[in-house]
Structure formats: C-alpha cells, structure tokens
Design a protein around this motif. Sequence first.
Motif, short mmCIF file in Angstrom:
data_model
loop_
_atom_site.label_atom_id
_atom_site.label_comp_id
_atom_site.label_asym_id
_atom_site.label_seq_id
_atom_site.Cartn_x
_atom_site.Cartn_y
_atom_site.Cartn_z
N GLY A 166 72.70 20.77 46.49
CA GLY A 166 73.48 21.98 45.77
C GLY A 166 72.76 22.59 44.78
O GLY A 166 71.73 22.22 44.30
N SER A 167 73.38 23.49 43.95
CA SER A 167 72.83 24.37 43.10
C SER A 167 73.33 24.20 41.40
O SER A 167 72.83 24.93 40.79
CB SER A 167 72.75 25.86 43.68
OG SER A 167 74.33 26.29 43.61
N ASN A 168 74.50 23.55 41.43
CA ASN A 168 75.16 23.17 40.27
C ASN A 168 74.48 21.98 39.52
O ASN A 168 74.05 21.09 40.10
CB ASN A 168 76.63 23.02 40.36
CG ASN A 168 77.32 24.13 40.99
OD1 ASN A 168 77.02 25.42 40.50
ND2 ASN A 168 78.31 24.02 41.49
N ALA A 169 74.62 21.83 38.27
CA ALA A 169 74.43 20.57 37.58
C ALA A 169 75.27 19.40 37.90
O ALA A 169 76.20 19.72 38.44
CB ALA A 169 74.53 20.92 36.06
N GLN A 170 74.53 18.28 38.27
CA GLN A 170 75.15 17.37 38.63
C GLN A 170 75.03 15.83 38.09
O GLN A 170 73.96 15.85 37.25
CB GLN A 170 74.42 16.62 40.11
CG GLN A 170 75.23 17.87 41.38
CD GLN A 170 74.24 17.42 42.47
OE1 GLN A 170 73.60 16.54 42.63
NE2 GLN A 170 74.67 17.93 43.65
N ALA A 171 75.87 14.98 37.83
CA ALA A 171 76.11 13.84 37.16
C ALA A 171 76.21 12.63 38.07
O ALA A 171 76.89 12.70 38.83
CB ALA A 171 76.94 13.79 36.12
N TYR A 172 75.20 11.60 38.02
CA TYR A 172 75.29 10.68 38.74
C TYR A 172 75.73 9.37 37.82
O TYR A 172 75.64 8.93 36.98
CB TYR A 172 73.70 10.09 39.00
CG TYR A 172 73.76 8.90 40.20
CD1 TYR A 172 73.95 8.99 41.37
CD2 TYR A 172 73.43 7.52 39.37
CE1 TYR A 172 73.61 7.77 42.19
CE2 TYR A 172 73.32 6.49 40.19
CZ TYR A 172 73.46 6.65 41.65
OH TYR A 172 73.33 5.51 42.34
N ASN B 78 67.29 16.53 47.00
CA ASN B 78 67.04 18.10 47.37
C ASN B 78 68.04 19.07 46.94
O ASN B 78 68.95 19.70 47.37
CB ASN B 78 67.31 17.98 48.84
CG ASN B 78 66.86 19.22 49.79
OD1 ASN B 78 66.02 20.04 49.24
ND2 ASN B 78 67.33 19.59 50.99
N HIS B 79 67.81 19.35 45.48
CA HIS B 79 68.56 19.77 44.56
C HIS B 79 68.00 21.00 43.82
O HIS B 79 66.99 21.18 43.34
CB HIS B 79 69.22 18.79 43.44
CG HIS B 79 70.09 19.34 42.38
ND1 HIS B 79 71.43 19.71 42.75
CD2 HIS B 79 69.89 19.85 41.13
CE1 HIS B 79 72.02 20.07 41.44
NE2 HIS B 79 71.14 20.16 40.65
N SER B 80 68.71 22.13 44.06
CA SER B 80 68.01 23.28 43.62
C SER B 80 68.61 23.82 42.18
O SER B 80 68.20 25.04 41.74
CB SER B 80 68.32 24.56 44.70
OG SER B 80 69.70 24.81 44.85
N GLY B 81 69.54 23.09 41.78
CA GLY B 81 70.05 23.44 40.41
C GLY B 81 69.18 22.93 39.20
O GLY B 81 68.14 22.46 39.33
N PRO B 82 69.85 22.69 38.10
CA PRO B 82 69.24 22.39 36.97
C PRO B 82 68.69 21.04 36.83
O PRO B 82 67.92 20.36 36.06
CB PRO B 82 70.18 22.69 35.82
CG PRO B 82 71.68 22.84 36.48
CD PRO B 82 71.45 23.15 37.84
N GLY B 83 69.30 20.02 37.64
CA GLY B 83 68.90 18.71 37.78
C GLY B 83 70.09 17.63 37.64
O GLY B 83 71.36 18.43 37.79
N VAL B 84 69.78 16.58 38.19
CA VAL B 84 70.95 15.55 38.34
C VAL B 84 70.76 14.63 37.00
O VAL B 84 69.65 13.94 36.81
CB VAL B 84 70.76 14.71 39.42
CG1 VAL B 84 71.74 13.45 39.58
CG2 VAL B 84 70.84 15.53 40.91
N ASN B 85 71.90 14.55 36.07
CA ASN B 85 71.81 13.86 34.98
C ASN B 85 72.40 12.14 35.31
O ASN B 85 73.47 12.10 35.82
CB ASN B 85 72.51 14.48 33.64
CG ASN B 85 72.11 15.61 33.26
OD1 ASN B 85 70.99 15.53 32.11
ND2 ASN B 85 72.27 16.85 33.78
N LEU B 86 71.58 11.17 34.79
CA LEU B 86 72.08 10.05 34.99
C LEU B 86 73.09 9.42 33.97
O LEU B 86 72.65 9.52 32.69
CB LEU B 86 71.19 8.92 35.01
CG LEU B 86 69.98 9.20 35.96
CD1 LEU B 86 68.92 7.92 36.20
CD2 LEU B 86 70.45 9.29 37.44
N ASN B 87 74.42 9.05 34.27
CA ASN B 87 75.20 8.53 33.38
C ASN B 87 75.41 6.90 33.68
O ASN B 87 76.30 6.46 32.88
CB ASN B 87 76.70 9.07 33.76
CG ASN B 87 76.90 10.47 33.09
OD1 ASN B 87 76.11 10.95 32.37
ND2 ASN B 87 77.64 10.99 33.62
N THR B 88 74.57 6.39 34.47
CA THR B 88 73.99 5.00 34.74
C THR B 88 72.88 5.21 35.22
O THR B 88 72.08 5.92 35.59
CB THR B 88 74.86 4.39 35.67
OG1 THR B 88 74.67 4.91 36.88
CG2 THR B 88 76.58 4.22 35.12
#
Length: 217
Positions: free
Chosen positions: A6-12, A24-34
């Motif tokens: 996806g292209s939106n910011a994500q949280a894990y 395989n993320h085209s957005g600003p990144g996947v932020n870890l919440n754990t």
Amino acid sequence: TLELNGSNAQAYRNYDPVNNVVLNHSGPGVNLNTSMVLGSTGVLTLTNGKIITSPSYEVIVNNRTPAAVSTGNPSSFVQGFLRRYLNSIGSYDFPVGDASKGFQRANINFAYPASPTVIDNLKVNFIPYASLPAPLGVIDCSLTYTSNALDNGRWVFAASNSSTSGNFDLTLYNTSFTNAANSWTIMSSSGGPWSLGNGTCVLSPVSAVRRNAMNGL
C-alpha cells in the motif's frame, strides 16, 4: 506470510511471532508499535519501503539461517534496530539505515577461515555522527589515512554475549556521504577515541569497505 503493502503510512502491532514478512510498501513506512518478531523459520524479504523501529521496538529474526534476511536496497531497509540470531558460522546481512542518511547495509561473516562464534544474536543499527571523527593518521595497506571519517555515520553492533568469540570479515556499504576521501578503511570505538579496526586490511571500494579477521563487537 505477512505482506505489508500500500501507499499510506502503516502501524504494526503484534505480540505473537509471525513467520515470513514481505515488505512491499510504497508509502512513508511501517512504524512498529511492538517489536516485529519472526519465528525460527521466518524470512524477512525487503523489496520496497521501510520498517521504522524505535528504542523500545525492533525487528527480531529468530531464523539463524544466513539467508533469512534479504540484502535490502536503497528503497527498502530497517530504519532502526535489526536483531538477528546466529549460527556459529555464516555470512549475515544487516540492511539497516537512518531517516536522513538512508540505506546503510552491513555484512558480517563468521567464517575466517573457519572461526566459529558463540554469540547468540546481534543487534545492529546505523546513526549519523554527533561530531565527525578526525583523521586516524595511521598507515595500513600502504595507505595513510589523512581524511576525516565519511560523514554518513556509523554502525552500532551489540552482541548478546561473548562479544570477542569468533573472528569475522566485515563489509560496510557506505552511501549518502558528501565529503571526499582518498583512502578508507574500517575504524572502531567502544565509547572512547576512534582507532583502526583490528584484523587485516583489504583494498576495497568506498561503497563496500572491508576488513578481514576482525574480532570484538
């Protein structure tokens, strides 16, 4: 397999281990919440995008197989802390980086020539320098190191135990430096002054600086 795209910011957020993770993320990144924990057979494939960690959370790969983490690329890496569990010998990539300096891969190979380690796991991250180290002024491989350190930054290696067990070859893949240098090698510091890394020098390109038979993390 968990694929993050996806292209939106994500949280894990996940308190249980997963197996394979594909980024395989085209957005600003996947932020870890754990922490992102991959199980004993899990593989981390970095294709596109960044996994963004924090001092509290990290990417943890329990699979001890050297190929359990892909090499990453300038568009895909762990921005922060990557912990890998090790076999006694093997060549391990750490595709880490920084928000301002980007992708800064390191490779550590416990196989020189067959020097096993008992280190259980290594945590690696990359940070810019607070102040640029001065020239070493030493001679190695018939070269005199009279330049300041490259201004991209430094790698931090944290061994879980027995940090001096096993000799290793180390390769640092420098990117995003802006200063010029006419000779380069690997130097080290344990919190004090910087010095020439131990082991033996290897004539190598600035984009893949290497020393062999090093010891101590």
